[in-house]
Design a protein around this motif. Structure first.
Motif, PDB file in Angstrom:
ATOM      1  N   GLN A   1       0.823  -1.209   0.000  1.00 45.17           N
ATOM      2  CA  GLN A   1       0.000   0.000   0.000  1.00 45.17           C
ATOM      3  C   GLN A   1       0.858   1.261   0.000  1.00 45.17           C
ATOM      4  O   GLN A   1       0.472   2.281  -0.560  1.00 45.17           O
ATOM      5  CB  GLN A   1      -0.966   0.016   1.196  1.00 45.17           C
ATOM      6  CG  GLN A   1      -2.097  -0.968   1.041  1.00 45.17           C
ATOM      7  CD  GLN A   1      -3.123  -0.852   2.149  1.00 45.17           C
ATOM      8  OE1 GLN A   1      -4.259  -0.555   1.887  1.00 45.17           O
ATOM      9  NE2 GLN A   1      -2.727  -1.076   3.397  1.00 45.17           N
TER      10      GLN A   1
ATOM     11  N   VAL B   1      -5.895   0.821   3.312  1.00 51.24           N
ATOM     12  CA  VAL B   1      -6.781   0.245   4.325  1.00 51.24           C
ATOM     13  C   VAL B   1      -5.968   0.014   5.592  1.00 51.24           C
ATOM     14  O   VAL B   1      -4.853  -0.517   5.521  1.00 51.24           O
ATOM     15  CB  VAL B   1      -7.359  -1.100   3.811  1.00 51.24           C
ATOM     16  CG1 VAL B   1      -8.184  -1.794   4.881  1.00 51.24           C
ATOM     17  CG2 VAL B   1      -8.177  -0.876   2.546  1.00 51.24           C
TER      18      VAL B   1
ATOM     19  N   LEU C   1      -4.399  -1.708   8.655  1.00 52.07           N
ATOM     20  CA  LEU C   1      -4.108  -3.131   8.869  1.00 52.07           C
ATOM     21  C   LEU C   1      -3.678  -3.362  10.310  1.00 52.07           C
ATOM     22  O   LEU C   1      -2.563  -3.779  10.588  1.00 52.07           O
ATOM     23  CB  LEU C   1      -3.016  -3.601   7.905  1.00 52.07           C
ATOM     24  CG  LEU C   1      -3.440  -3.565   6.438  1.00 52.07           C
ATOM     25  CD1 LEU C   1      -2.247  -3.625   5.516  1.00 52.07           C
ATOM     26  CD2 LEU C   1      -4.410  -4.694   6.152  1.00 52.07           C
TER      27      LEU C   1
END
Length: 160
Positions: free
Chosen positions: A16, A151, A153
């Motif tokens: 990411q 997102v 984590l």
């Protein structure tokens, strides 16, 4: 839902942050062999956790100076009317995101346009003519405070 271990979370965080990392670098960061890394990536891809790899493009650098949120209400909510609206919106290049909502409006669109004239054309010539349209309310973004795609984590909650 797939269960992620600490290695999966580390791997996803790294991707990411920079999806262009080489497999050698990814394997080093998560302390896996190249084969082990490939197995992890394949499992995450097949499970749908990793849907794809993309470049983050600066819209303003490409001349899309206006970001807008457009709230839409449909006249009717029969399946064919809803399906028609969704197909039409999916084909509009200015629409980056479309979300079905609860509340006063049915849909929220995230839209980029080059300028006021482009916005006017989009609203009057592209969106308004869609069959079944009832209400449209547009808000212009003055400044983006946070625009993240990553997102979170975090560790899963401990079992009790």
């Amino acid at each position: 839902m797939i269960t992620l271990d600490a290695i999966d979370r580390t791997l996803l965080r790294a991707l990411q942050e920079d999806a262009r990392l080489s497999n050698v670098e990814l394997a080093r960061r998560v302390e896996l062999s190249a084969t082990g890394l490939q197995k992890r990536l394949r499992r995450l891809e097949e499970a749908g956790v990793i849907r794809g790899y993309a470049a983050v493009v600066d819209r303003e650098a490409l001349g899309f100076d206006m970001l807008c949120f457009v709230q839409v209400t449909l006249q009717r909510h029969e399946p064919d009317a809803v399906a028609h609206f969704r197909r039409e919106v999916a084909a509009m290049p200015e629409v980056l995101e479309c979300h079905h909502l609860t509340g006063e409006f049915d849909y929220l669109l995230k839209v980029i346009v080059r300028n006021r004239k482009h916005l006017e054309r989009f609203i009057l010539e592209t969106l308004t003519p869609v069959r079944g349209m009832d209400k449209i309310r547009t808000s212009l973004v003055l400044s983006e405070i946070k625009a993240a795609a990553a997102v979170p984590l975090c560790e899963p909650p401990a079992e009790e």
